[in-house]
Design a protein around this motif. Structure first.
Motif, PDB file in Angstrom:
ATOM      1  N   ASP A 113       0.831  -1.209   0.000  1.00  0.00           N
ATOM      2  CA  ASP A 113       0.000   0.000   0.000  1.00  0.00           C
ATOM      3  C   ASP A 113       0.862   1.254   0.000  1.00  0.00           C
ATOM      4  N   SER A 114       1.925   1.247   0.792  1.00  0.00           N
ATOM      5  CA  SER A 114       2.812   2.401   0.871  1.00  0.00           C
ATOM      6  C   SER A 114       3.425   2.722  -0.491  1.00  0.00           C
ATOM      7  N   SER A 118       1.948   5.811  -3.123  1.00  0.00           N
ATOM      8  CA  SER A 118       3.010   6.794  -2.913  1.00  0.00           C
ATOM      9  C   SER A 118       2.765   8.076  -3.694  1.00  0.00           C
ATOM     10  N   GLY A 229       4.184  12.166   3.148  1.00  0.00           N
ATOM     11  CA  GLY A 229       4.348  11.401   1.922  1.00  0.00           C
ATOM     12  C   GLY A 229       5.355  11.954   0.943  1.00  0.00           C
TER      13      GLY A 229
END
Length: 390
Positions: A113-114, A118, A229
């Motif tokens: 997911d990261s 992103s 982020g």
């Protein structure tokens, strides 16, 4: 180049691992016979001898749960997995097997997911890295990860059109630049780069990165900060180094191109007199949006049902200085923040937050104008844009 085993081409041992991953855990070990049945149901021609050899070669054997706990304590994190085989206390026969991995399924999905969500990777870069994380973890895509096929509209697309998807290994541009800057900090060298902003060209091309100001900026890099982020370089160009007031600037690394390390020795953090960024966690709390400026205490009144937002943004880096009688309506809090950055946070939460600082009084006062006055002025300017149309 010799052709190696690629992702999607597991050998017999990988096939057995997939069965252990899918059908077994500590509470429910799977027998060797069931392993053989399950692995052949998946289309692999693996007999009981191969399963037995796998267990004898790879597994740690235990009888009691206490013995299993001791084996887990001795397990080194650099090892990808540990395979257990439980044996009967009475006759020593194998009761069942299970596998513990360095990265669990839930942790692997977090990494996925990261990457996929992103803000600094293009879609092609994200897809490529997700596949490599999967191969490294020894996982296989399951029905739990089918959502990744719907990740078509990655908005941060600069440079994607130049990427050849037929190449097996793609390293993200921003990640390479972050590495170069950290390498420059280690070597105490200045970096050279072009800073860009997005401009709208025309309908077919959409937004594009275009140079902002002069190309070939040269800076002393002091730190790399990851916030909301994105990566930021904390550094100083020649004008900033000569300035008596401003000690550094913040540059968004995803807006930088043509980053390189120069042969010029950089100015150190100590020489620049930068002490307020030693604790990066504290620095991020004080700067909810990455702007430079002085950090000072500000008092706020926050609707009680929005108190979670305060904890989400500032952790425990604030103190409650007051509340209404029943603690149901509001809390008064004090938090140390960079007001140049914090004003945008206040505007974002203006419906449930009130700045308490008054002009010429209390904390947050700057010259003739307090932080509260700055917020009032910003709100009037915003309202004026709508009132002019009425």
């Amino acid at each position: 180049m010799k052709k190696g085993k690629t992702y999607g081409e597991p050998n017999k041992y990988d096939a057995i691992r997939s069965i252990l991953r899918e059908y077994a855990d500590r509470e429910h070990p799977i027998s060797l016979k069931n392993i053989e049945e399950k692995v052949n149901e998946k289309g692999y021609n693996i007999g009981k001898t191969a399963v037995k050899n796998f267990v004898e070669e790879m597994a740690e054997f235990y009888v009691t749960e206490e013995e299993c706990d001791e084996l887990l304590k001795e397990w080194h994190l650099e090892e990808r997995e540990i395979i257990f085989c439980k044996k009967s206390r009475e006759d020593g026969r194998t009761l069942g097997c299970w596998m513990q991995e360095t990265i669990s399924d839930s942790e692997w999905m977090f990494l996925m997911d990261s990457v996929l969500y992103s803000k600094i990777l293009t879609k092609k870069e994200a897809d490529n890295l997700a596949k490599r994380i999967t191969a490294l973890a020894g996982k296989s895509f399951s029905d739990l990860t089918m959502y990744r096929n719907r990740m078509e509209g990655q908005p941060y697309f600069h440079g994607d059109e130049k990427i050849d998807e037929s190449i097996g290994y793609i390293e993200g541009r921003v990640l390479k630049q972050v590495y170069l800057i950290r390498e420059a900090i280690k070597r105490k060298r200045k970096v050279k780069f072009t800073l860009n902003i997005y401009k709208y060209i025309h309908k077919k091309q959409g937004p594009e990165l275009k140079p902002y100001g002069k190309t070939g900026r040269v800076c002393s890099p002091y730190d790399v900060v990851y916030s909301n982020g994105r990566y930021y370089m904390l550094g100083a160009d020649l004008n900033t180094e000569r300035s008596e007031g401003q000690k550094y600037k913040l540059y968004r690394i995803d807006l930088m191109t043509d980053v390189s390390i120069t042969k010029v020795e950089a100015r150190t953090r100590e020489e620049a007199g930068i002490w307020d960024t030693a604790d990066l966690y504290k620095y991020r709390m004080e700067n909810p949006y990455m702007f430079t400026g002085e950090v000072r205490p500000v008092r706020l009144r926050v609707d009680s049902e929005q108190f979670t937002q305060i904890v989400d943004w500032f952790g425990d880096n604030f103190r409650v200085v007051g509340c209404d009688a029943d603690k149901d309506a509001y809390y008064d809090i004090e938090v140390k923040v960079n007001t140049n950055s914090f004003i945008y946070w206040v505007l974002q939460y203006s419906g449930c937050v009130q700045v308490l600082d008054m002009a010429g009084k209390g904390k947050g006062h700057v010259g003739k104008e307090s932080f509260r006055d700055r917020v009032v002025s910003a709100l009037k300017d915003a309202l004026g844009k709508y009132e002019a149309e009425r």
